[in-house]
Design a protein around this motif. Structure first.
Motif, PDB file in Angstrom:
ATOM      1  N   ILE A  75       0.842  -1.206   0.000  1.00  0.00           N
ATOM      2  CA  ILE A  75       0.000   0.000   0.000  1.00  0.00           C
ATOM      3  C   ILE A  75       0.872   1.249   0.000  1.00  0.00           C
ATOM      4  CG2 ILE A  75      -1.635   1.326   1.408  1.00  0.00           C
ATOM      5  CD1 ILE A  75      -2.819  -1.449   2.198  1.00  0.00           C
ATOM      6  N   ARG A  76       1.945   1.221   0.772  1.00  0.00           N
ATOM      7  CA  ARG A  76       2.850   2.378   0.774  1.00  0.00           C
ATOM      8  C   ARG A  76       3.480   2.567  -0.600  1.00  0.00           C
ATOM      9  NH1 ARG A  76       4.406   0.109   5.880  1.00  0.00           N
ATOM     10  NH2 ARG A  76       6.336  -0.665   4.934  1.00  0.00           N
ATOM     11  N   TRP A  77       3.819   1.478  -1.272  1.00  0.00           N
ATOM     12  CA  TRP A  77       4.404   1.566  -2.616  1.00  0.00           C
ATOM     13  C   TRP A  77       3.409   2.194  -3.588  1.00  0.00           C
ATOM     14  CZ3 TRP A  77       3.356   0.088  -7.568  1.00  0.00           C
ATOM     15  CH2 TRP A  77       4.396   0.154  -8.478  1.00  0.00           C
ATOM     16  N   LEU A  78       2.162   1.772  -3.498  1.00  0.00           N
ATOM     17  CA  LEU A  78       1.136   2.331  -4.377  1.00  0.00           C
ATOM     18  C   LEU A  78       0.996   3.837  -4.158  1.00  0.00           C
ATOM     19  CD1 LEU A  78      -1.537  -0.489  -4.055  1.00  0.00           C
ATOM     20  CD2 LEU A  78      -0.411   0.189  -6.189  1.00  0.00           C
ATOM     21  N   ARG A  79       1.047   4.271  -2.931  1.00  0.00           N
ATOM     22  CA  ARG A  79       0.934   5.709  -2.658  1.00  0.00           C
ATOM     23  C   ARG A  79       2.166   6.456  -3.161  1.00  0.00           C
ATOM     24  NH1 ARG A  79      -2.388   4.462   2.369  1.00  0.00           N
ATOM     25  NH2 ARG A  79      -4.422   5.294   1.717  1.00  0.00           N
ATOM     26  N   ALA A  80       3.326   5.857  -2.978  1.00  0.00           N
ATOM     27  CA  ALA A  80       4.564   6.516  -3.434  1.00  0.00           C
ATOM     28  C   ALA A  80       4.608   6.640  -4.952  1.00  0.00           C
ATOM     29  CB  ALA A  80       5.776   5.750  -2.921  1.00  0.00           C
ATOM     30  N   ASN A  81       3.952   5.727  -5.660  1.00  0.00           N
ATOM     31  CA  ASN A  81       3.980   5.708  -7.124  1.00  0.00           C
ATOM     32  C   ASN A  81       2.635   6.090  -7.751  1.00  0.00           C
ATOM     33  OD1 ASN A  81       6.773   4.382  -7.949  1.00  0.00           O
ATOM     34  ND2 ASN A  81       6.016   3.306  -6.126  1.00  0.00           N
ATOM     35  N   ALA A  82       1.775   6.710  -6.976  1.00  0.00           N
ATOM     36  CA  ALA A  82       0.432   7.012  -7.452  1.00  0.00           C
ATOM     37  C   ALA A  82       0.433   7.907  -8.681  1.00  0.00           C
ATOM     38  CB  ALA A  82      -0.376   7.662  -6.326  1.00  0.00           C
ATOM     39  N   LYS A  83       1.254   8.927  -8.698  1.00  0.00           N
ATOM     40  CA  LYS A  83       1.276   9.844  -9.843  1.00  0.00           C
ATOM     41  C   LYS A  83       1.740   9.141 -11.105  1.00  0.00           C
ATOM     42  CE  LYS A  83       1.805  14.199  -7.329  1.00  0.00           C
ATOM     43  NZ  LYS A  83       2.633  15.415  -7.135  1.00  0.00           N
ATOM     44  N   THR A  84       2.699   8.250 -10.969  1.00  0.00           N
ATOM     45  CA  THR A  84       3.227   7.530 -12.128  1.00  0.00           C
ATOM     46  C   THR A  84       2.149   6.716 -12.818  1.00  0.00           C
ATOM     47  OG1 THR A  84       5.402   7.383 -11.068  1.00  0.00           O
ATOM     48  CG2 THR A  84       4.957   5.849 -12.885  1.00  0.00           C
ATOM     49  N   TYR A  85       1.261   6.118 -12.046  1.00  0.00           N
ATOM     50  CA  TYR A  85       0.249   5.202 -12.595  1.00  0.00           C
ATOM     51  C   TYR A  85      -1.163   5.794 -12.573  1.00  0.00           C
ATOM     52  CZ  TYR A  85       4.058   1.868 -12.305  1.00  0.00           C
ATOM     53  OH  TYR A  85       5.274   1.238 -12.462  1.00  0.00           O
ATOM     54  N   ASN A  86      -1.257   7.109 -12.334  1.00  0.00           N
ATOM     55  CA  ASN A  86      -2.542   7.810 -12.338  1.00  0.00           C
ATOM     56  C   ASN A  86      -3.529   7.182 -11.350  1.00  0.00           C
ATOM     57  OD1 ASN A  86      -4.282   9.852 -13.145  1.00  0.00           O
ATOM     58  ND2 ASN A  86      -5.112   8.696 -14.880  1.00  0.00           N
ATOM     59  N   LEU A  87      -3.054   7.009 -10.106  1.00  0.00           N
ATOM     60  CA  LEU A  87      -3.863   6.435  -9.031  1.00  0.00           C
ATOM     61  C   LEU A  87      -4.196   7.511  -8.007  1.00  0.00           C
ATOM     62  CD1 LEU A  87      -1.766   3.189  -8.413  1.00  0.00           C
ATOM     63  CD2 LEU A  87      -3.722   3.484  -9.966  1.00  0.00           C
ATOM     64  N   ASP A  88      -5.296   7.333  -7.307  1.00  0.00           N
ATOM     65  CA  ASP A  88      -5.693   8.250  -6.243  1.00  0.00           C
ATOM     66  C   ASP A  88      -5.179   7.702  -4.927  1.00  0.00           C
ATOM     67  OD1 ASP A  88      -6.924   9.868  -4.365  1.00  0.00           O
ATOM     68  OD2 ASP A  88      -8.810  10.000  -5.479  1.00  0.00           O
ATOM     69  N   ALA A  89      -4.118   8.299  -4.411  1.00  0.00           N
ATOM     70  CA  ALA A  89      -3.461   7.791  -3.205  1.00  0.00           C
ATOM     71  C   ALA A  89      -4.334   7.909  -1.963  1.00  0.00           C
ATOM     72  CB  ALA A  89      -2.147   8.542  -2.982  1.00  0.00           C
ATOM     73  N   ALA A  90      -5.374   8.720  -2.028  1.00  0.00           N
ATOM     74  CA  ALA A  90      -6.234   8.922  -0.866  1.00  0.00           C
ATOM     75  C   ALA A  90      -7.406   7.949  -0.835  1.00  0.00           C
ATOM     76  CB  ALA A  90      -6.755  10.353  -0.853  1.00  0.00           C
ATOM     77  N   LYS A  91      -7.523   7.102  -1.876  1.00  0.00           N
ATOM     78  CA  LYS A  91      -8.679   6.207  -1.971  1.00  0.00           C
ATOM     79  C   LYS A  91      -8.215   4.790  -2.281  1.00  0.00           C
ATOM     80  CE  LYS A  91     -11.677   9.981  -3.530  1.00  0.00           C
ATOM     81  NZ  LYS A  91     -12.501  10.509  -4.639  1.00  0.00           N
ATOM     82  N   ILE A  92      -7.878   4.058  -1.230  1.00  0.00           N
ATOM     83  CA  ILE A  92      -7.392   2.686  -1.379  1.00  0.00           C
ATOM     84  C   ILE A  92      -8.213   1.762  -0.481  1.00  0.00           C
ATOM     85  CG2 ILE A  92      -5.433   1.121  -1.071  1.00  0.00           C
ATOM     86  CD1 ILE A  92      -3.572   3.392  -1.724  1.00  0.00           C
ATOM     87  N   ALA A  93      -8.685   0.665  -1.060  1.00  0.00           N
ATOM     88  CA  ALA A  93      -9.431  -0.350  -0.314  1.00  0.00           C
ATOM     89  C   ALA A  93      -8.651  -1.651  -0.315  1.00  0.00           C
ATOM     90  CB  ALA A  93     -10.804  -0.568  -0.934  1.00  0.00           C
ATOM     91  N   ALA A  94      -8.838  -2.447   0.718  1.00  0.00           N
ATOM     92  CA  ALA A  94      -8.230  -3.777   0.794  1.00  0.00           C
ATOM     93  C   ALA A  94      -9.327  -4.814   0.676  1.00  0.00           C
ATOM     94  CB  ALA A  94      -7.481  -3.958   2.104  1.00  0.00           C
ATOM     95  N   MET A  95      -9.089  -5.830  -0.157  1.00  0.00           N
ATOM     96  CA  MET A  95     -10.078  -6.884  -0.376  1.00  0.00           C
ATOM     97  C   MET A  95      -9.347  -8.217  -0.425  1.00  0.00           C
ATOM     98  SD  MET A  95     -12.662  -7.215  -3.646  1.00  0.00           S
ATOM     99  CE  MET A  95     -13.733  -8.617  -3.938  1.00  0.00           C
ATOM    100  N   GLY A  96      -9.792  -9.194   0.353  1.00  0.00           N
ATOM    101  CA  GLY A  96      -9.099 -10.469   0.367  1.00  0.00           C
ATOM    102  C   GLY A  96     -10.011 -11.618   0.712  1.00  0.00           C
ATOM    103  N   PHE A  97      -9.563 -12.821   0.375  1.00  0.00           N
ATOM    104  CA  PHE A  97     -10.339 -14.038   0.601  1.00  0.00           C
ATOM    105  C   PHE A  97      -9.595 -14.969   1.545  1.00  0.00           C
ATOM    106  CE2 PHE A  97     -11.051 -18.531  -0.731  1.00  0.00           C
ATOM    107  CZ  PHE A  97     -12.349 -18.658  -0.251  1.00  0.00           C
ATOM    108  N   GLY A  98     -10.316 -15.579   2.491  1.00  0.00           N
ATOM    109  CA  GLY A  98      -9.703 -16.522   3.421  1.00  0.00           C
ATOM    110  C   GLY A  98      -8.624 -15.824   4.231  1.00  0.00           C
ATOM    111  N   PRO A  99      -7.404 -16.369   4.269  1.00  0.00           N
ATOM    112  CA  PRO A  99      -6.313 -15.692   4.972  1.00  0.00           C
ATOM    113  C   PRO A  99      -6.089 -14.275   4.453  1.00  0.00           C
ATOM    114  CG  PRO A  99      -5.691 -17.932   4.423  1.00  0.00           C
ATOM    115  CD  PRO A  99      -6.994 -17.680   3.727  1.00  0.00           C
ATOM    116  N   GLY A 100      -6.305 -14.081   3.156  1.00  0.00           N
ATOM    117  CA  GLY A 100      -6.204 -12.742   2.596  1.00  0.00           C
ATOM    118  C   GLY A 100      -7.271 -11.816   3.141  1.00  0.00           C
TER     119      GLY A 100
END
Length: 524
Positions: A75-100
């Motif tokens: 998640i920290r990597w995504l925020r650090a590279n948000a501008k490079t990949y046109n991502l909104d660093a303030a809007k991140i959700a986590a989604m996982g199955f089972g242990p995830g």
């Protein structure tokens, strides 16, 4: 990460008009999706959303602590590279199955827990997420547990869990959502009837719509009502629900109502336990669940009641049972009107119960029959259970509506819109008092002492005083019962079920234990 290179796959629309919110997919290490690719979350890549499917350590030496640290690093990597990949660093959700799913849940409740941050990569970036979708995540009993970190400022959470999950108990998810609700966190548990520990079954088309709606609301500000079910209710004067569909694990049926006159019918919905058709000689106890005012027989389905029954049966919390959801008038509180024009109690007692016993393999006696309801139906369950103690071994009134009206005090949300005394009781207060649960309890006290009775109500419910009134009356009459205030819960049945900090259906394990065992023995 300790010599192990971790990567993520980024799915996004390119070009995108503006930065995309990000859903971080955390695979289930013990599932068919045990790697970052392929990912079922890729279906969420639509305008406004990107999906990052991440790796995390699962081999020897890995722990839940290291797995959470790995996810936080991603998640920290995504925020650090948000501008490079046109991502909104303030809007991140986590989604996982089972242990995830457990890791995702911990990202939501332990966003600021330093000991779970790890020491790798972009430590100047925050790892807190803005939403969580937990798909059948276990709640490890150890110190690193999503429940242990719950606080009121946690991210909103949507939990999906299959009632037929034999690997992760649905009780884990019920415990988690209860802790979130009591803390004041926006949270919803959506139990998928009949789904096992299988992400493909869990993420049905309808479930994916629920997930998308939740993420749209939490990450993109597209507002939809959260945590409350919606449906078109039946007209107030009808005994037949015109929506003749088998819904939510139930079957839609009709039955004759001769007490209303010749050629009259009413509808009901029936839940049959998972082994009903396979175990053709077994007989089953029956629960009659009465809906509230201004809703209908679909309400116990949309509120999650039937899903909880199914989960409790499949997980061994209660024995297999049939559940009947009758369609009733909205004016009647499930009792006969004084003038006989609305014989709701007679339809239930004289028509529906004999019909059910003749149609299904029931334990057709008191030991195999219980009645329950919510709001107006909670009043109705107490009224019918106390007025017919030879028919019911157990009675449950959830948030019983109108419970204080016999003293001339208080009102329910429904009675504010429907003048109960004029429509049902003909303006005859004496008749209402004679039919009130507390009056019937006094009249039939000896027999009620042989029943198992409970009253459940949220402390934030404006009907809590009425529930307390009935409880205190039973105490004075020396009638054993359970009184369960649910901390902070409002009136809505969706919410009451999710605020509860106890296993509601364990009650029926106690109620039907002997009857269920006897039925099973006779079937062999």
């Amino acid at each position: 990460m300790a010599g192990q290179a971790l990567q993520l796959d980024l799915y996004r629309q390119d070009p995108a008009a503006k930065p995309s919110a990000v859903v971080v997919w955390i695979h289930g290490a013990d599932s068919g999706f045990a790697a970052k690719a392929p990912t079922p979350a890729a279906a969420l890549v639509t305008p406004g959303f990107a999906v990052a499917s991440i790796d995390y350590r699962t081999g020897p030496g890995s722990t839940l602590t290291t797995q959470v640290a790995d996810a936080k690093a991603a998640i920290r990597w995504l925020r650090a590279n948000a501008k490079t990949y046109n991502l909104d660093a303030a809007k991140i959700a986590a989604m996982g199955f089972g242990p995830g799913g457990e890791v995702a849940a911990l990202l939501g409740t332990a966003g600021d827990v330093k000991e779970l941050e790890g020491d790798e990569g972009n430590l100047d970036q925050p790892s807190r997420v803005q939403a969580v979708v937990d798909l059948a995540g276990p709640m490890d009993p150890g110190a690193v547990n999503p429940v242990a970190y719950v606080t009121k400022d946690d991210a909103p959470v949507l939990i999906l869990h299959g009632t037929a999950d034999s690997k992760v108990s649905t009780r884990d998810s019920q415990k988690f959502v209860s802790a979130l609700k009591v803390a004041g966190v926006n949270s919803t548990l959506d139990l998928q009837v009949g789904a096992g520990h299988d992400v493909g079954q869990l993420l049905s088309a309808a479930a994916m719509e629920t997930v998308t709606s939740f993420l749209n609301q939490q990450l993109r500000g597209i507002r939809t009502p959260g945590g409350l079910s919606s449906y078109l209710s039946t007209p107030l004067t009808e005994y037949i629900d015109p929506v003749a569909l088998d819904l939510g694990g139930t079957l839609y049926r009709t039955y004759p109502t001769p007490v209303r006159g010749p050629n009259t019918f009413a509808s009901y919905r029936v839940y049959l336990p998972p082994d009903y058709h396979a175990n053709t000689t077994r007989r089953y106890p029956v629960i009659y669940f009465l809906h509230g005012s201004l809703v209908d027989s679909k309400r116990p389905i949309t509120s999650g009641y039937i899903a909880r029954i199914d989960a409790a049966i499949r997980s061994g919390v209660m024995p297999p049972a049939i559940v009947i959801l009758p369609q009733g008038l909205n004016q009647g509180r499930w009792m006969d009107s004084r003038d006989g024009t609305a014989p709701m109690e007679s339809v239930l007692i004289k028509n529906l119960i004999p019909y059910v016993d003749a149609t299904y393999r029931t334990i057709a006696k008191r030991e195999g029959r219980a009645i329950e309801g919510h709001s107006m139906g909670g009043f109705g369950a107490l009224h019918n259970g106390f007025n017919n103690p030879d028919l019911f071994i157990a009675v449950t009134g959830n948030s019983p509506g109108g419970a204080t009206l016999e003293t001339g005090e208080g009102s329910t949300p429904a009675s504010g819109r429907i003048d109960a005394f004029k429509v049902v009781y003909g303006g005859d207060r004496a008749y209402y008092i004679a039919m009130a649960p507390t009056t019937l309890a006094e009249k039939n006290a000896a027999k009620l002492r042989q029943q198992q009775i409970r009253i459940i109500c949220g402390t934030a419910d404006n009907l809590f005083a009425g529930a307390t009134f009935v409880h205190e009356a039973l105490v004075k009459l020396n009638i054993p019962h359970e009184f369960t205030p649910v901390p902070a819960s409002p009136h809505n049945h969706d919410q009451l079920l999710q605020y509860e900090t106890f296993d509601t259906m364990a009650f029926y394990g106690k109620v039907f234990g002997k009857a269920g065992a006897a039925a099973s023995t006779r079937s062999q």
